[in-house]
Motif scaffolding. Structure first.
Motif, PDB file in Angstrom:
ATOM      1  N   TRP A   1       1.638   2.689   6.544  1.00 37.00           N
ATOM      2  CA  TRP A   1       1.720   1.352   7.122  1.00 37.00           C
ATOM      3  C   TRP A   1       1.749   0.373   5.944  1.00 37.00           C
ATOM      4  CZ3 TRP A   1      -0.817   5.352   9.434  1.00 37.00           C
ATOM      5  CH2 TRP A   1      -0.658   5.523  10.799  1.00 37.00           C
ATOM      6  N   PRO A   2       2.966  -0.106   5.572  1.00 39.91           N
ATOM      7  CA  PRO A   2       3.021  -1.043   4.454  1.00 39.91           C
ATOM      8  C   PRO A   2       2.458  -2.401   4.866  1.00 39.91           C
ATOM      9  CG  PRO A   2       5.239  -0.469   5.250  1.00 39.91           C
ATOM     10  CD  PRO A   2       4.272   0.131   6.195  1.00 39.91           C
ATOM     11  N   GLY A   3       2.207  -3.253   3.895  1.00 39.35           N
ATOM     12  CA  GLY A   3       1.743  -4.595   4.258  1.00 39.35           C
ATOM     13  C   GLY A   3       1.374  -5.409   3.044  1.00 39.35           C
ATOM     14  N   GLU A   4       1.467  -6.710   3.204  1.00 41.58           N
ATOM     15  CA  GLU A   4       1.184  -7.616   2.094  1.00 41.58           C
ATOM     16  C   GLU A   4      -0.320  -7.661   1.807  1.00 41.58           C
ATOM     17  OE1 GLU A   4       1.662 -12.349   1.192  1.00 41.58           O
ATOM     18  OE2 GLU A   4       2.683 -11.503   2.940  1.00 41.58           O
ATOM     19  N   HIS A   5      -1.128  -7.678   2.877  1.00 38.01           N
ATOM     20  CA  HIS A   5      -2.574  -7.850   2.703  1.00 38.01           C
ATOM     21  C   HIS A   5      -3.334  -6.539   2.682  1.00 38.01           C
ATOM     22  CE1 HIS A   5      -2.063 -12.093   3.144  1.00 38.01           C
ATOM     23  NE2 HIS A   5      -1.377 -11.903   4.251  1.00 38.01           N
ATOM     24  N   ALA A   6      -2.739  -5.499   3.212  1.00 38.13           N
ATOM     25  CA  ALA A   6      -3.398  -4.191   3.247  1.00 38.13           C
ATOM     26  C   ALA A   6      -2.321  -3.140   3.463  1.00 38.13           C
ATOM     27  CB  ALA A   6      -4.407  -4.125   4.378  1.00 38.13           C
ATOM     28  N   MET A   7      -2.632  -1.925   3.045  1.00 38.55           N
ATOM     29  CA  MET A   7      -1.692  -0.824   3.264  1.00 38.55           C
ATOM     30  C   MET A   7      -2.515   0.372   3.707  1.00 38.55           C
ATOM     31  SD  MET A   7       0.508   1.024   0.369  1.00 38.55           S
ATOM     32  CE  MET A   7      -0.615   2.255  -0.178  1.00 38.55           C
ATOM     33  N   MET A   8      -1.941   1.169   4.588  1.00 41.85           N
ATOM     34  CA  MET A   8      -2.691   2.345   5.020  1.00 41.85           C
ATOM     35  C   MET A   8      -1.787   3.569   4.925  1.00 41.85           C
ATOM     36  SD  MET A   8      -5.152   2.550   8.299  1.00 41.85           S
ATOM     37  CE  MET A   8      -3.901   2.704   9.541  1.00 41.85           C
TER      38      MET A   8
ATOM     39  N   ASP B   1       5.994  -0.150  -4.201  1.00 45.95           N
ATOM     40  CA  ASP B   1       7.022   0.381  -3.296  1.00 45.95           C
ATOM     41  C   ASP B   1       6.433   0.627  -1.908  1.00 45.95           C
ATOM     42  OD1 ASP B   1       8.884   0.245  -5.248  1.00 45.95           O
ATOM     43  OD2 ASP B   1       9.132   2.404  -5.537  1.00 45.95           O
ATOM     44  N   LEU B   2       5.288   1.302  -1.862  1.00 41.48           N
ATOM     45  CA  LEU B   2       4.708   1.664  -0.557  1.00 41.48           C
ATOM     46  C   LEU B   2       4.232   0.422   0.194  1.00 41.48           C
ATOM     47  CD1 LEU B   2       2.596   4.851  -1.386  1.00 41.48           C
ATOM     48  CD2 LEU B   2       4.771   4.748  -0.192  1.00 41.48           C
TER      49      LEU B   2
ATOM     50  N   ALA C   1       5.224  -2.883  -0.308  1.00 44.76           N
ATOM     51  CA  ALA C   1       6.126  -4.014  -0.073  1.00 44.76           C
ATOM     52  C   ALA C   1       7.591  -3.650   0.104  1.00 44.76           C
ATOM     53  CB  ALA C   1       5.982  -4.990  -1.244  1.00 44.76           C
ATOM     54  N   ARG C   2       7.990  -2.397  -0.165  1.00 44.89           N
ATOM     55  CA  ARG C   2       9.441  -2.132  -0.157  1.00 44.89           C
ATOM     56  C   ARG C   2       9.885  -1.070   0.827  1.00 44.89           C
ATOM     57  NH1 ARG C   2       8.806  -2.333  -6.025  1.00 44.89           N
ATOM     58  NH2 ARG C   2       8.965  -4.538  -6.532  1.00 44.89           N
ATOM     59  N   VAL C   3       9.053  -0.056   1.082  1.00 50.25           N
ATOM     60  CA  VAL C   3       9.568   1.112   1.829  1.00 50.25           C
ATOM     61  C   VAL C   3      10.160   0.763   3.186  1.00 50.25           C
ATOM     62  CG1 VAL C   3       8.276   3.039   0.829  1.00 50.25           C
ATOM     63  CG2 VAL C   3       7.215   1.654   2.593  1.00 50.25           C
ATOM     64  N   HIS C   4       9.730  -0.374   3.756  1.00 49.70           N
ATOM     65  CA  HIS C   4      10.239  -0.731   5.088  1.00 49.70           C
ATOM     66  C   HIS C   4      11.458  -1.640   5.007  1.00 49.70           C
ATOM     67  CE1 HIS C   4       7.403  -3.731   3.734  1.00 49.70           C
ATOM     68  NE2 HIS C   4       7.823  -4.589   4.650  1.00 49.70           N
ATOM     69  N   ARG C   5      11.913  -1.995   3.812  1.00 54.84           N
ATOM     70  CA  ARG C   5      13.069  -2.886   3.680  1.00 54.84           C
ATOM     71  C   ARG C   5      14.361  -2.061   3.739  1.00 54.84           C
ATOM     72  NH1 ARG C   5      10.422  -7.398   4.127  1.00 54.84           N
ATOM     73  NH2 ARG C   5       8.753  -7.720   2.628  1.00 54.84           N
ATOM     74  N   PRO C   6      15.426  -2.606   4.375  1.00 55.83           N
ATOM     75  CA  PRO C   6      16.670  -1.836   4.500  1.00 55.83           C
ATOM     76  C   PRO C   6      17.241  -1.424   3.145  1.00 55.83           C
ATOM     77  CG  PRO C   6      16.739  -3.857   5.831  1.00 55.83           C
ATOM     78  CD  PRO C   6      15.458  -3.897   5.060  1.00 55.83           C
ATOM     79  N   GLY C   7      17.133  -2.300   2.128  1.00 54.81           N
ATOM     80  CA  GLY C   7      17.686  -1.999   0.802  1.00 54.81           C
ATOM     81  C   GLY C   7      17.057  -0.737   0.219  1.00 54.81           C
TER      82      GLY C   7
END
Ligand SMILES: Cc1cc2nc3c(=O)[nH]c(=O)nc-3n(C[C@H](O)[C@H](O)[C@H](O)COP(=O)(O)OP(=O)(O)OC[C@H]3O[C@@H](n4cnc5c(N)ncnc54)[C@H](O)[C@@H]3O)c2cc1C
Ligand SMILES: NC(=O)C1=CN([C@@H]2O[C@H](COP(=O)(O)OP(=O)(O)OC[C@H]3O[C@@H](n4cnc5c(N)ncnc54)[C@H](OP(=O)(O)O)[C@@H]3O)[C@@H](O)[C@H]2O)C=CC1
Ligand SMILES: Nc1ccccc1C(=O)C[C@H](N)C(=O)O
Length: 459
Positions: free
Chosen positions: A224-231, A374-375, A377-383
């Motif tokens: 679960w990516p995220g700016e404030h937390a990641m799991m 990457d995990l 902030a990026r993994v969920h971006r289409p690029g």
């Protein structure tokens, strides 16, 4: 063999290992195989009798090629794989609610294996214990190192009695906050850089469903990516998943603000709504479980003459985000063994070991920091998904001539710095090819337009 005294007529070289974690236990197996009499001192209780996981600190580990190769060499891989769950890729739970799957590779074997740390240590400690030359001493904390003798002074956690143990070789396998390292380097021109992440982590659980089935796809690492937390969540054999919630220590929101059931629920409903629904014990676990620190350590020297050497996190702690800390620690044991085999002079062997490893574990530290970004902030971006898919296609088409960085790090034993250098060359090639394709397309469009215009004028 458990506690006891070594017979005085034992003529073998004697090694004392400090720490019966992952690296220390495997080092015991390797050194015993090389003919050493080995005594291992561990301040904790025997992990086979008192699993640390009961305190909310089990930590699942993703085993990959480097760790597997070191376990295979001493015949332990099959035992470990029996206790692990394959992770075929990442399941990414995006903040917008979409869920996608990103495979870890293009071939059947290019997967990770999730195993509980305690279970893994138990297998390795059992294997070391079964060797006649090895003795484990649990509940003994190493307090003082005499690096020249060499010897260690160990203190009983039970009654505070202390004893000095001499050896031919002392191995510091006592983790990221190593006491052996501190005393090995004391007074020397040692380099030491320690960096704490301003995020910590808590262990949480997704238990098996009421119907006895896993609540989410089991054979994957969930992110679960995220700016404030990641799991992230690693699967267990019983169908449950062990989650690590990574979050800033301070600020708004942060671990410091998750102090009441209402605050915890509100945070999860806003940021990880699908996860919250899977975690019936979320509130108690956040409130009760300890918060772990995350640290990178770059340090040198790793050895003192032919007498003391560091392995595992004691030599190179990295953030856990690439899943390579244990894998590289196991690889240390293999490389140390190869160096001892290649150099009859142990001092030369220890120096060769440091030379063979340090450049690469320093690069691993950078890769691990990069994978955090990457995990998170990026993994969920289409690029990101597009680039990963392009890498996979090229890997399929060109086989070994095009190997994605992740594949080299997780599924091969290519030294980390070589893997990074090669992936940079591939990146440049891809950029040139893309630029070349754009240039070719533009030229073609220009020529076509001009030809058509001339043809038009000529009509
Ligand atoms: C959340 C998280 C997830 C991770 N995930 C992965 C992953 O997926 N894949 C991966 O490869 N790695 C992963 N890691 C990294 C991995 O846990 C470490 O790299 C690994 O534990 C290092 O092993 P070690 O034996 O060097 O140190 P440790 O496992 O820390 O063992 C050190 C041992 O020394 C003992 N000790 C310490 N001081 C003393 C003393 N003075 N006297 C006696 N004994 C002492 C300790 O009690 C401990 O048992 C993860 C780490 C974390 C925190
Ligand atoms: N690289 C990383 O980011 C991380 C790596 N790990 C690795 O996994 C291993 C096992 O994890 P786990 O058992 O949960 O480890 P812990 O976080 O429980 O740490 C083990 C011990 O290290 C000491 N310690 C913890 N935090 C600090 C700190 N900030 N400064 C100085 N000493 C500290 C404490 O020793 P004492 O009781 O004597 O004070 C603690 O009991 C670690 O030893 C480490 O090698 C673990 C967490 C993060
Ligand atoms: N063990 C971890 C602990 C925490 C965070 C990530 C991992 C990973 O292993 C990530 C995996 N290598 C990935 O890139 O999907």
């Amino acid at each position: 063999m458990m506690d006891g005294h070594r017979p005085t007529n034992d003529r073998r070289d004697r090694a004392v290992i400090v720490g019966a974690g992952l690296a220390g236990s495997l080092a015991a197996v390797y050194l015993a195989r090389r003919g050493y009499a080995v005594d291992v001192y561990e301040r904790r209780d025997d992990p086979r009798l008192a699993p640390a996981g009961l305190a909310g600190r089990s930590i699942n580990l993703g085993l990959s090629a480097r760790g597997m190769s070191a376990l295979r060499e001493v015949g332990l891989l099959d035992e470990v794989l029996k206790r692990s769950v394959p992770m075929r890729g990442r399941v990414v739970h995006s903040p917008d609610g979409t869920v996608s799957f990103q495979p870890y590779g293009v071939r059947e074997h290019q997967i990770l294996h999730s195993v509980l740390r305690d279970e893994l240590i138990a297998v390795v400690v059992d294997a070391a214990d079964a060797q006649p030359g090895v003795r484990f001493h649990f509940g003994w904390r190493m307090q003082r190192l005499d690096r020249d003798r060499p010897s260690v002074t160990v203190v009983s956690e039970a009654d505070g009695t202390s004893t000095e143990v001499t050896a031919d070789l002392v191995v510091g396998a006592d983790g990221a906050f190593s006491t052996v390292r501190q005393q090995l380097q004391h007074g020397l021109r040692a380099n030491h850089a320690q960096e704490f992440l301003d995020w910590g982590y808590k262990e949480l659980t997704i238990p098996v469903g009421d119907d006895g089935q896993p609540r989410v796809r089991l054979e994957a690492l969930h992110v679960w990516p995220g700016e404030h937390a990641m799991m992230v969540a690693h699967p267990n054999l019983d169908g449950s998943l062990t989650c690590s919630l990574f979050m800033a220590f301070e600020g708004e929101p942060s671990l410091a603000t998750l102090t009441s059931p209402a605050a915890i629920r509100a945070f999860f409903q806003q940021h990880f709504p699908d996860a919250e629904a899977l975690m019936p014990h979320l509130v108690e676990e956040i409130l009760d479980h300890p918060t772990g620190h995350l640290v990178t350590v770059r340090t040198a020297p790793w050895h003192h003459a032919d007498r003391v050497v560091l392995v595992g996190d004691a030599a190179h702690a990295v953030y856990p985000f690439y899943g390579q800390g244990m894998n590289s620690s196991f690889e240390d044991c293999l490389v140390l063994d190869q160096c001892l085999a290649a150099h009859p002079d142990r001092g030369a062997a220890l120096a060769a070991y440091q030379t063979a490893r340090k450049t690469h574990t320093d690069v691993l530290a950078d890769l691990s920091t990069q994978n955090f970004e990457d995990l998170r902030a990026r993994v969920h971006r289409p690029g990101y998904a597009l680039r990963a898919a392009a890498d996979r296609v090229l890997n399929r088409l060109l086989a070994d001539r095009w190997t994605p960085l992740y594949t080299m790090v997780a599924h091969t034993t290519t030294p980390y710095a070589e893997a990074l250098a090669r992936s940079r060359r591939q990146d440049r090639l891809l950029r040139w090819s893309a630029a070349g394709a754009v240039a070719a397309g533009t030229t073609l469009a220009y020529l076509t337009t001009r030809t058509l215009a001339r043809a038009g004028r000529g009509r």
